[in-house]
Design an enzyme around this catalytic site. Structure first.
Site, mmCIF file in Angstrom:
data_model
loop_
_atom_site.group_PDB
_atom_site.id
_atom_site.type_symbol
_atom_site.label_atom_id
_atom_site.label_comp_id
_atom_site.label_asym_id
_atom_site.label_seq_id
_atom_site.Cartn_x
_atom_site.Cartn_y
_atom_site.Cartn_z
ATOM 1 N N GLU A 28 0.884 -1.138 0.116
ATOM 2 C CA GLU A 28 -0.083 0.103 0.152
ATOM 3 C C GLU A 28 0.871 1.205 0.054
ATOM 4 O O GLU A 28 1.951 1.027 0.322
ATOM 5 C CB GLU A 28 -0.874 -0.018 1.176
ATOM 6 C CG GLU A 28 -0.205 0.100 2.538
ATOM 7 C CD GLU A 28 -0.945 0.911 3.687
ATOM 8 O OE1 GLU A 28 -1.312 1.828 3.420
ATOM 9 O OE2 GLU A 28 -1.057 0.143 4.539
ATOM 10 N N LYS A 89 -5.022 10.852 0.827
ATOM 11 C CA LYS A 89 -5.155 9.506 1.298
ATOM 12 C C LYS A 89 -6.402 9.142 0.644
ATOM 13 O O LYS A 89 -7.760 9.699 0.818
ATOM 14 C CB LYS A 89 -5.339 9.729 2.885
ATOM 15 C CG LYS A 89 -5.702 8.385 3.563
ATOM 16 C CD LYS A 89 -5.886 8.762 5.054
ATOM 17 C CE LYS A 89 -6.458 7.552 5.656
ATOM 18 N NZ LYS A 89 -6.843 7.608 7.222
ATOM 19 N N VAL A 109 -5.488 0.492 3.031
ATOM 20 C CA VAL A 109 -5.389 -1.260 2.870
ATOM 21 C C VAL A 109 -6.727 -1.360 2.238
ATOM 22 O O VAL A 109 -6.778 -1.974 0.959
ATOM 23 C CB VAL A 109 -5.648 -1.585 4.289
ATOM 24 C CG1 VAL A 109 -6.044 -2.972 4.082
ATOM 25 C CG2 VAL A 109 -4.251 -1.502 4.832
ATOM 26 N N ASP A 141 -16.901 5.587 13.812
ATOM 27 C CA ASP A 141 -15.673 5.656 12.814
ATOM 28 C C ASP A 141 -15.093 4.055 12.868
ATOM 29 O O ASP A 141 -14.410 3.568 13.797
ATOM 30 C CB ASP A 141 -14.686 6.451 13.674
ATOM 31 C CG ASP A 141 -13.414 6.558 12.963
ATOM 32 O OD1 ASP A 141 -13.404 6.010 11.682
ATOM 33 O OD2 ASP A 141 -12.627 7.689 12.900
ATOM 34 N N SER A 143 -13.247 1.827 9.913
ATOM 35 C CA SER A 143 -12.455 1.900 8.789
ATOM 36 C C SER A 143 -13.179 0.999 7.719
ATOM 37 O O SER A 143 -13.670 -0.163 7.891
ATOM 38 C CB SER A 143 -11.036 1.370 9.150
ATOM 39 O OG SER A 143 -10.286 1.474 7.715
ATOM 40 N N ALA A 144 -12.913 1.496 6.545
ATOM 41 C CA ALA A 144 -13.665 0.834 5.361
ATOM 42 C C ALA A 144 -12.803 -0.307 5.159
ATOM 43 O O ALA A 144 -12.854 -0.973 4.189
ATOM 44 C CB ALA A 144 -13.519 1.757 4.097
ATOM 45 N N ASP A 145 -11.506 -0.335 5.788
ATOM 46 C CA ASP A 145 -10.531 -1.609 5.528
ATOM 47 C C ASP A 145 -11.612 -2.937 6.056
ATOM 48 O O ASP A 145 -11.333 -3.682 5.252
ATOM 49 C CB ASP A 145 -9.504 -1.482 6.429
ATOM 50 C CG ASP A 145 -8.458 -0.469 5.849
ATOM 51 O OD1 ASP A 145 -8.516 0.300 4.850
ATOM 52 O OD2 ASP A 145 -7.376 -0.217 6.838
ATOM 53 N N LYS A 162 -3.265 -1.766 15.821
ATOM 54 C CA LYS A 162 -2.920 -0.905 17.092
ATOM 55 C C LYS A 162 -3.932 -0.748 18.076
ATOM 56 O O LYS A 162 -5.051 -0.508 17.625
ATOM 57 C CB LYS A 162 -2.421 0.291 16.422
ATOM 58 C CG LYS A 162 -1.197 0.241 15.699
ATOM 59 C CD LYS A 162 -0.705 2.314 15.811
ATOM 60 C CE LYS A 162 0.618 2.130 14.988
ATOM 61 N NZ LYS A 162 0.312 1.610 13.640
HETATM 62 N N1 PSU Z 1 -2.407 1.597 10.526
HETATM 63 C C1 PSU Z 1 -1.125 1.652 10.850
HETATM 64 N N2 PSU Z 1 -0.530 2.230 9.810
HETATM 65 C C2 PSU Z 1 -1.032 2.919 8.554
HETATM 66 C C3 PSU Z 1 -2.408 2.772 8.624
HETATM 67 C C4 PSU Z 1 -2.853 2.105 9.603
HETATM 68 O O1 PSU Z 1 -0.408 1.076 11.688
HETATM 69 O O2 PSU Z 1 -0.124 3.435 7.667
HETATM 70 C C5 PSU Z 1 -3.205 3.283 7.306
HETATM 71 C C6 PSU Z 1 -3.225 2.245 6.341
HETATM 72 O O3 PSU Z 1 -3.475 2.538 5.100
HETATM 73 C C7 PSU Z 1 -4.860 1.783 6.833
HETATM 74 C C8 PSU Z 1 -5.580 3.366 6.884
HETATM 75 O O4 PSU Z 1 -5.683 1.087 5.575
HETATM 76 O O5 PSU Z 1 -4.372 3.964 7.734
HETATM 77 C C9 PSU Z 1 -6.696 3.334 7.784
HETATM 78 O O6 PSU Z 1 -7.127 4.500 7.902
HETATM 79 P P1 PSU Z 1 -8.821 4.936 8.273
HETATM 80 O O7 PSU Z 1 -8.856 4.406 9.797
HETATM 81 O O8 PSU Z 1 -8.969 6.090 8.068
HETATM 82 O O9 PSU Z 1 -9.555 3.862 7.410
HETATM 83 MN MN MN Z 2 -12.237 6.390 9.856
#
Ligand code: PSU
Ligand code: MN
Length: 305
Positions: A28, A89, A109, A141, A143-145, A162
């Site tokens: 990524e 992003k 991701v 909140d 994540s879309a992951d 984390k």
């Molecule tokens: N967690 C990490 N390092 C990162 C990310 C998450 O330890 O770089 C990044 C990854 O790209 C993950 C994104 O897909 O943050 C998630 O962001 P969000 O919570 O906004 O979906």
């Molecule tokens: Mn989010």
């Protein structure tokens, strides 16, 4: 063999490997643009690609450049992603906008999984997954992951999540979405900086062959979800939970104080943790990505072989 989607721009090396059925590992780019400071980010990106090559697979770092989804980048493109402050992003919902406006985007991701699947790449290596944020009961909140893991058949190798996230709720959500969650060589789900999290491994595996067997079984059944592989950080690189826990709490408190939320939340927290630890978290982060790259290349080789 999937024919890559025509809107993708594949690096020659990646296109040739995919056409020949040789192992390819996706990487990524949000981790480069929004996950680590310059120049450690570009050094990490280059080193991880080298590790994947040394271990017999072709690396394909994924990003959107000038509105084109690129699968496999050169050094100049990695450097641009690492330095340019105008790189957005990009999660899945952001893809159409960035493409339409011919902008640059660093893929999360979720977006990387989607583009990898469109290219026909089955294995993806990263550091940490997004998940259910602490307090999501109020903020929503999530994540879309996680959504993407529920609907896109890519095996994603990370060091877990984390504790900026609610790890228990993240694991519950992955179960709801039908995503197998494998932990490599441990009975406990890891928490990125630490080998422990207080949560049991939903499923334990030992070695790349066992991981590939699960991915192959999912493919045989026609499951449309991804597979999560949590690869615990090596013991010599870990930051104990007791130590990192209060630092994460501090970073979360600072974020609330500043009113930061939404897509800025994760990048802010990652940067703040690097600041508070005086760079120790960055060293651990790089170590675990290297470790994941070795496992990912081995899994890709098993799947190709
Ligand atoms: N967690 C990490 N390092 C990162 C990310 C998450 O330890 O770089 C990044 C990854 O790209 C993950 C994104 O897909 O943050 C998630 O962001 P969000 O919570 O906004 O979906
Ligand atoms: Mn989010």
């Amino acid at each position: 063999m999937t024919t890559p989607h025509p809107s993708l721009l594949l690096a020659d090396e990646v296109a040739e490997a995919l056409a020949a059925g040789r192992p390819v590992v996706a990487l990524e780019s949000t981790i480069i643009s929004h996950g680590m400071p310059y120049p450690a980010n570009v050094a990490m990106a280059i080193e991880v690609e080298e590790i994947i090559r040394e271990h017999g697979a072709v690396p394909a770092t994924i990003a959107v450049l000038h509105g084109r989804p690129c699968i496999g980048l050169d050094r100049d493109q990695l450097e641009l992603l690492a330095r340019d402050e105008h790189v957005t992003k990009v999660s899945v919902r952001d893809l159409p906008y960035v493409l339409a406006r011919a902008e640059h985007g660093a893929t999360t991701v979720a977006a990387t999984m989607r583009l990898a699947a469109l290219a026909g790449i089955e294995v993806f290596v990263t550091g940490g997954l997004g998940g259910v944020h602490r307090g999501a009961q109020q903020t929503f909140d999530i994540s879309a992951d996680l959504t993407e893991l529920g609907q896109t058949p890519v095996t994603v190798i990370s060091a877990g999540v984390k504790s900026i996230l609610d790890i228990g709720l993240t694991l519950e959500t992955l179960e709801t979405l039908g995503v197998p969650v494998l932990v490599e060589g441990s009975a406990e789900f890891p928490s990125f900086f630490s080998r422990s999290s207080g949560h049991a491994a939903p499923m334990r595996v030992d070695g790349a062959a066992e991981i590939a067997a699960v991915a192959r079984a999912a493919r045989t059944l026609g499951l449309t979800s991804g597979v999560v592989v949590a690869n615990p950080i090596p013991a010599e690189d870990e930051i104990p939970v007791e130590e990192i826990g209060s630092i994460i709490d501090q970073a979360l408190a600072d974020m609330d104080q500043l009113g930061i939320h939404g897509k800025e939340a994760t990048p802010y927290l990652l940067g703040r943790i690097v600041e508070i630890t005086g760079g120790e978290s960055l060293t651990a982060n790089i170590a675990l990505v290297r470790h994941n790259a070795r496992l990912g290349a081995a899994v890709a080789r098993e799947l190709a072989g």
